[in-house]
Design a protein around this motif. Sequence first.
Motif, PDB file in Angstrom:
ATOM      1  N   SER B 336       0.845  -1.195   0.000  1.00 55.24           N
ATOM      2  CA  SER B 336       0.000   0.000   0.000  1.00 55.24           C
ATOM      3  C   SER B 336       0.879   1.243   0.000  1.00 55.24           C
ATOM      4  N   LEU B 337       0.378   2.288  -0.655  1.00 59.55           N
ATOM      5  CA  LEU B 337       1.065   3.579  -0.650  1.00 59.55           C
ATOM      6  C   LEU B 337       0.032   4.659  -0.416  1.00 59.55           C
ATOM      7  N   TRP B 338       0.272   5.473   0.630  1.00 57.70           N
ATOM      8  CA  TRP B 338      -0.658   6.547   0.963  1.00 57.70           C
ATOM      9  C   TRP B 338       0.091   7.878   0.951  1.00 57.70           C
ATOM     10  N   THR B 339      -0.643   8.944   0.657  1.00 62.45           N
ATOM     11  CA  THR B 339      -0.067  10.284   0.731  1.00 62.45           C
ATOM     12  C   THR B 339      -1.005  11.193   1.516  1.00 62.45           C
ATOM     13  N   SER B 340      -0.427  12.224   2.087  1.00 61.80           N
ATOM     14  CA  SER B 340      -1.204  13.235   2.792  1.00 61.80           C
ATOM     15  C   SER B 340      -0.713  14.608   2.361  1.00 61.80           C
ATOM     16  N   ASP B 341      -1.649  15.533   2.176  1.00 65.59           N
ATOM     17  CA  ASP B 341      -1.277  16.912   1.830  1.00 65.59           C
ATOM     18  C   ASP B 341      -1.479  17.871   2.995  1.00 65.59           C
ATOM     19  N   ASP B 342      -1.896  17.332   4.139  1.00 69.47           N
ATOM     20  CA  ASP B 342      -2.219  18.203   5.272  1.00 69.47           C
ATOM     21  C   ASP B 342      -1.554  17.717   6.566  1.00 69.47           C
TER      22      ASP B 342
END
Lengths: 89, 363
Positions: B336-342
């Motif tokens: 799994s690969l997750w990103t966050s912008d906040d």
Amino acid sequence: MPTIGFTANVAKYVDVSPPRLTGDTVRAALEDLFAINPKLRSYVLDDQGAVRTHVVVFVNGEAIADRATLSEAVKDDDEIFIAQALSGG
Amino acid sequence: MILVGTRKGLFFVEDGRIASVHFPGVQVPMVLRDPRDGAIYAALDHGHFGGKLHRSDDEGKTWEELTPPTFPPKPDDVEDIYCPMRKIVIPWSLKLTWELTPGGADEPGVLWAGVIPSAVFKSTDRGATWELNRPLWDQPGRAKWMGGGFDYPGVHSIAVDPADSKHVTIAISSGGVWQTRDGGATWAATSTGMHNSYSPPGQEGEPEGQDPHRMVVCPGDPKRAWVQHHCGMYRSDDGCDTWVELKDVEPSTFGFAVAVHPTDGDTAWFAPAKSDMERMAADARVVVVRTRDGGKSFETLTNGLPQEHAYDLIFRHCLDVDSTGDRLAMGSTTGSLWTSDDGGDSWATVSEHLPPVYCVRFG
């Protein structure tokens, strides 16, 4: 001049030419190869010059026993072949 | 761009999507974008055929194979060192390039590599050639370092002081934290305050027996550093000289990864896992814990992360923050690969189908 061949799994990553080498031991023949094609060295040998744990060097179909110094004699019509030892997934 | 090294290749992620795949089928334990010249470095582990190093100067369109870090011939008069636990010889031979770090802004072309077995190499020519740092390799205390998940100990974290390129701090699993202030000529162990609960009685605090899993130093506040240790979470307020344990952090103080904000040393993120014996997401929920007050308190961040039947583990190089401090990226053993912008408040899924992820870095 012994001949040398490689498993396709090595040839996929690095140039494995030339096919004919000079040298009267496995070590001498491989050093001839690495002098022409330096990148191949680290695919076959570890940092101390021994055959990698998961690599096998065959001479005329027999795996060499001396994996540290590669002292086996080779003659002009011998065939050296380098393959990976089965492992992993 | 996000660079994602996996068990089966290197993936470039742009705008939340996989943009390209490099070295398919080959293990990529470490990747680096050098911010000084834009070059991308990929450390490969071919398994059968050993560790390799490649560099791209054209955004991955082409790659040049470089000479990997290579140990010199072992002198005949140097005795072998054995792993203190397993009594196996620590070889003078590269097993894995585990960390790549650019030198200082005043040292163009300088790269540091941390490898298994536990050594540091330095290149002054953009990775074309490498030299083993003998002062560290020759430390008498190296006989106390030991392997863990790998057979041999390894250097997985290297931090170059932004104010002084000769001041370099490293972390070894297992071997503690070490610092040089003279560019690698001399090293000193600085693990004071760390505690190893699985050591024999009386040896729990030995500096060289510590198992930091990952160490990060705040670039804008280099006195502040964070460590995810095998036996807990730690903060340093004095530039990695001493360490303070952070206790009672839920759901677990075990894990591998930690990331620090680029300018605010009080803000750090950890990716906890359930105990060293299980090594899975605690309660089968993937969470990130964040502190913004120097470790006095932690928030558990879950928005967008799987909260049931999730068995992902986040390895030590798989949580990264970008130069703004707002964008995060995290990859797992289950692909799994997750990103966050906040800053971790919410997460978006890029993929749940990658190979096991070894390394995630913005670049």
